[in-house]
Design a protein around this motif. Structure first.
Motif, PDB file in Angstrom:
ATOM      1  N   TYR A  56       0.810  -0.700  -0.627  1.00 36.08           N
ATOM      2  CA  TYR A  56       0.180  -0.074   0.047  1.00 36.08           C
ATOM      3  C   TYR A  56       0.688   1.382   0.020  1.00 36.08           C
ATOM      4  O   TYR A  56       0.570   2.744   0.555  1.00 36.08           O
ATOM      5  CB  TYR A  56      -0.731   0.076   1.206  1.00 36.08           C
ATOM      6  N   HIS A  57       2.141   0.735  -0.669  1.00 40.14           N
ATOM      7  CA  HIS A  57       3.046   2.179  -0.563  1.00 40.14           C
ATOM      8  C   HIS A  57       3.619   2.726  -1.640  1.00 40.14           C
ATOM      9  O   HIS A  57       4.364   1.170  -3.078  1.00 40.14           O
ATOM     10  CB  HIS A  57       4.184   2.685   0.495  1.00 40.14           C
ATOM     11  N   ILE A  58       4.271   3.200  -2.545  1.00 41.59           N
ATOM     12  CA  ILE A  58       4.822   3.033  -3.734  1.00 41.59           C
ATOM     13  C   ILE A  58       5.950   3.745  -2.815  1.00 41.59           C
ATOM     14  O   ILE A  58       6.437   4.457  -2.320  1.00 41.59           O
ATOM     15  CB  ILE A  58       4.220   4.182  -4.188  1.00 41.59           C
ATOM     16  N   ALA A  59       7.152   2.898  -3.437  1.00 38.20           N
ATOM     17  CA  ALA A  59       8.506   3.254  -3.314  1.00 38.20           C
ATOM     18  C   ALA A  59       9.102   3.356  -3.991  1.00 38.20           C
ATOM     19  O   ALA A  59       8.951   3.005  -5.086  1.00 38.20           O
ATOM     20  CB  ALA A  59       9.616   2.096  -2.170  1.00 38.20           C
ATOM     21  N   PHE A  60       9.974   4.483  -4.095  1.00 37.82           N
ATOM     22  CA  PHE A  60      10.826   5.048  -5.775  1.00 37.82           C
ATOM     23  C   PHE A  60      12.033   6.102  -5.362  1.00 37.82           C
ATOM     24  O   PHE A  60      12.239   6.180  -4.440  1.00 37.82           O
ATOM     25  CB  PHE A  60      10.312   5.759  -6.457  1.00 37.82           C
ATOM     26  N   ARG A  61      13.184   5.297  -5.802  1.00 38.60           N
ATOM     27  CA  ARG A  61      14.552   5.716  -5.770  1.00 38.60           C
ATOM     28  C   ARG A  61      14.491   7.229  -6.246  1.00 38.60           C
ATOM     29  O   ARG A  61      15.192   7.484  -7.726  1.00 38.60           O
ATOM     30  CB  ARG A  61      15.492   4.904  -6.334  1.00 38.60           C
ATOM     31  N   ILE A  62      15.187   8.352  -5.249  1.00 41.05           N
ATOM     32  CA  ILE A  62      15.066   9.334  -5.702  1.00 41.05           C
ATOM     33  C   ILE A  62      16.970   9.937  -6.834  1.00 41.05           C
ATOM     34  O   ILE A  62      16.933  10.456  -7.582  1.00 41.05           O
ATOM     35  CB  ILE A  62      15.387  10.312  -4.806  1.00 41.05           C
ATOM     36  N   HIS A  63      17.518   9.401  -5.588  1.00 42.14           N
ATOM     37  CA  HIS A  63      19.395   9.573  -6.406  1.00 42.14           C
ATOM     38  C   HIS A  63      19.516   7.756  -6.636  1.00 42.14           C
ATOM     39  O   HIS A  63      19.157   7.126  -5.700  1.00 42.14           O
ATOM     40  CB  HIS A  63      20.316   9.933  -5.402  1.00 42.14           C
ATOM     41  N   PRO A  64      20.383   7.649  -7.615  1.00 41.37           N
ATOM     42  CA  PRO A  64      21.577   6.680  -8.308  1.00 41.37           C
ATOM     43  C   PRO A  64      22.288   6.032  -6.286  1.00 41.37           C
ATOM     44  O   PRO A  64      22.750   4.834  -6.318  1.00 41.37           O
ATOM     45  CB  PRO A  64      22.902   7.002  -9.173  1.00 41.37           C
ATOM     46  N   ASP A  65      22.568   6.751  -5.661  1.00 39.66           N
ATOM     47  CA  ASP A  65      23.484   6.374  -3.746  1.00 39.66           C
ATOM     48  C   ASP A  65      22.419   5.537  -3.901  1.00 39.66           C
ATOM     49  O   ASP A  65      22.902   5.031  -2.501  1.00 39.66           O
ATOM     50  CB  ASP A  65      23.395   7.000  -3.471  1.00 39.66           C
ATOM     51  N   GLY A  66      20.740   5.256  -3.621  1.00 38.41           N
ATOM     52  CA  GLY A  66      20.211   4.041  -3.060  1.00 38.41           C
ATOM     53  C   GLY A  66      19.113   5.227  -2.168  1.00 38.41           C
ATOM     54  O   GLY A  66      18.219   3.903  -1.220  1.00 38.41           O
ATOM     55  N   GLN A  67      18.978   6.257  -1.788  1.00 37.43           N
ATOM     56  CA  GLN A  67      18.012   7.066  -0.909  1.00 37.43           C
ATOM     57  C   GLN A  67      16.427   6.446  -1.572  1.00 37.43           C
ATOM     58  O   GLN A  67      15.945   6.934  -2.910  1.00 37.43           O
ATOM     59  CB  GLN A  67      18.122   8.679  -1.019  1.00 37.43           C
ATOM     60  N   THR A  68      15.950   5.647  -1.268  1.00 31.71           N
ATOM     61  CA  THR A  68      14.297   4.957  -1.230  1.00 31.71           C
ATOM     62  C   THR A  68      13.273   6.408  -0.383  1.00 31.71           C
ATOM     63  O   THR A  68      13.025   6.774   0.481  1.00 31.71           O
ATOM     64  CB  THR A  68      14.440   3.872  -0.993  1.00 31.71           C
ATOM     65  N   VAL A  69      12.620   6.618  -0.973  1.00 29.60           N
ATOM     66  CA  VAL A  69      11.513   7.884  -0.571  1.00 29.60           C
ATOM     67  C   VAL A  69       9.858   6.016  -0.662  1.00 29.60           C
ATOM     68  O   VAL A  69       9.361   6.114  -1.242  1.00 29.60           O
ATOM     69  CB  VAL A  69      10.890   8.576  -1.232  1.00 29.60           C
ATOM     70  N   LYS A  70       9.081   6.492   0.237  1.00 32.04           N
ATOM     71  CA  LYS A  70       7.784   6.313  -0.159  1.00 32.04           C
ATOM     72  C   LYS A  70       6.256   7.053   0.304  1.00 32.04           C
ATOM     73  O   LYS A  70       6.403   8.047   0.814  1.00 32.04           O
ATOM     74  CB  LYS A  70       7.172   5.040   0.713  1.00 32.04           C
ATOM     75  N   ILE A  71       5.448   6.660  -0.611  1.00 36.40           N
ATOM     76  CA  ILE A  71       4.119   7.522  -0.412  1.00 36.40           C
ATOM     77  C   ILE A  71       3.266   6.712  -0.215  1.00 36.40           C
ATOM     78  O   ILE A  71       3.274   5.132  -0.690  1.00 36.40           O
ATOM     79  CB  ILE A  71       4.435   8.614  -1.721  1.00 36.40           C
ATOM     80  N   ASN A  72       2.814   6.991   0.592  1.00 36.36           N
ATOM     81  CA  ASN A  72       0.981   6.074   0.803  1.00 36.36           C
ATOM     82  C   ASN A  72       0.556   5.909  -0.715  1.00 36.36           C
ATOM     83  O   ASN A  72       0.418   7.159  -1.631  1.00 36.36           O
ATOM     84  CB  ASN A  72      -0.023   6.442   1.671  1.00 36.36           C
ATOM     85  N   TYR A  73      -0.540   4.797  -1.141  1.00 38.56           N
ATOM     86  CA  TYR A  73      -1.148   4.480  -2.137  1.00 38.56           C
ATOM     87  C   TYR A  73      -1.750   5.795  -2.043  1.00 38.56           C
ATOM     88  O   TYR A  73      -2.772   6.098  -3.004  1.00 38.56           O
ATOM     89  CB  TYR A  73      -0.960   3.143  -2.441  1.00 38.56           C
ATOM     90  N   TYR A  74      -2.694   5.819  -1.876  1.00 37.70           N
ATOM     91  CA  TYR A  74      -4.460   6.416  -1.471  1.00 37.70           C
ATOM     92  C   TYR A  74      -3.903   8.031  -1.515  1.00 37.70           C
ATOM     93  O   TYR A  74      -4.104   9.079  -2.306  1.00 37.70           O
ATOM     94  CB  TYR A  74      -4.741   5.545  -0.063  1.00 37.70           C
ATOM     95  N   GLU A  75      -2.184   7.906  -0.591  1.00 29.30           N
ATOM     96  CA  GLU A  75      -2.091  10.021  -0.721  1.00 29.30           C
ATOM     97  C   GLU A  75      -1.369   9.932  -2.529  1.00 29.30           C
ATOM     98  O   GLU A  75      -1.656  10.947  -2.408  1.00 29.30           O
ATOM     99  CB  GLU A  75      -1.041   9.846  -0.261  1.00 29.30           C
ATOM    100  N   PHE A  76      -0.769   8.966  -3.169  1.00 29.76           N
ATOM    101  CA  PHE A  76      -0.196   9.659  -4.240  1.00 29.76           C
ATOM    102  C   PHE A  76      -1.801   8.967  -5.010  1.00 29.76           C
ATOM    103  O   PHE A  76      -2.094  10.297  -6.510  1.00 29.76           O
ATOM    104  CB  PHE A  76       0.204   8.218  -5.108  1.00 29.76           C
ATOM    105  N   ALA A  77      -3.107   8.774  -4.455  1.00 32.72           N
ATOM    106  CA  ALA A  77      -4.004   8.275  -5.660  1.00 32.72           C
ATOM    107  C   ALA A  77      -4.543   9.966  -5.754  1.00 32.72           C
ATOM    108  O   ALA A  77      -4.996  10.717  -6.680  1.00 32.72           O
ATOM    109  CB  ALA A  77      -4.820   7.891  -5.872  1.00 32.72           C
ATOM    110  N   ASN A  78      -4.418  10.879  -4.494  1.00 32.79           N
ATOM    111  CA  ASN A  78      -5.740  11.781  -4.013  1.00 32.79           C
ATOM    112  C   ASN A  78      -4.675  13.396  -4.879  1.00 32.79           C
ATOM    113  O   ASN A  78      -5.267  13.891  -5.241  1.00 32.79           O
ATOM    114  CB  ASN A  78      -4.977  12.486  -2.672  1.00 32.79           C
ATOM    115  N   LYS A  79      -2.884  12.848  -5.024  1.00 31.15           N
ATOM    116  CA  LYS A  79      -1.789  13.837  -5.819  1.00 31.15           C
ATOM    117  C   LYS A  79      -2.241  14.101  -6.709  1.00 31.15           C
ATOM    118  O   LYS A  79      -2.464  15.214  -7.428  1.00 31.15           O
ATOM    119  CB  LYS A  79      -1.043  13.575  -5.263  1.00 31.15           C
ATOM    120  N   CYS A  80      -2.754  12.642  -7.265  1.00 32.35           N
ATOM    121  CA  CYS A  80      -3.071  12.567  -8.472  1.00 32.35           C
ATOM    122  C   CYS A  80      -4.324  12.732  -9.145  1.00 32.35           C
ATOM    123  O   CYS A  80      -4.072  14.474 -10.189  1.00 32.35           O
ATOM    124  CB  CYS A  80      -2.659  10.509  -9.095  1.00 32.35           C
TER     125      CYS A  80
END
Length: 108
Positions: free
Chosen positions: A23-47
């Motif tokens: 229920y989270h979307i995880a994505f990497r911002i930098h090649p160094d491996g930093q991972t960020v997560k956003i809640n699935y429903y929060e991202f749907a609202n942002k969409c």
């Protein structure tokens, strides 16, 4: 799977790689491996907000009945009251993501 281009457009950031988890979307911002997560429903609202800010699109979502069972759907509608496209999925966020990906294709 959420497409990288959609995440970048909606969040306004550059993304190295998309990793998806339950229920989270995880994505990497930098090649160094930093991972960020956003809640699935929060991202749907942002969409939905992203589409609304484009001034040409509106995404409405909710329950719909069909073929003997309940579906959740995301619906793209233009300036009139009738939808131009309807996207049916097994969850509301998935339908919203599908509608937003359609909008991205229409913008090209």
């Amino acid at each position: 799977m959420i497409k990288k281009e959609l995440l970048e457009k909606v969040l306004g950031i550059s993304i190295e790689k998309v990793l998806e988890e339950n229920y989270h979307i995880a994505f990497r911002i930098h090649p160094d491996g930093q991972t960020v997560k956003i809640n699935y429903y929060e991202f749907a609202n942002k969409c939905k907000l992203w589409a609304l800010n484009l001034d040409e699109y509106t995404i409405e979502s909710g329950l719909t009945w069909g073929e003997g069972y309940v579906n959740l759907f995301g619906r793209y509608a233009c300036s009139d009251s009738e939808p131009d496209e309807i996207f049916v999925e097994d969850s509301e966020p998935k339908a919203i993501f599908k509608a937003c990906e359609w909008i991205l294709k229409e913008q090209k």
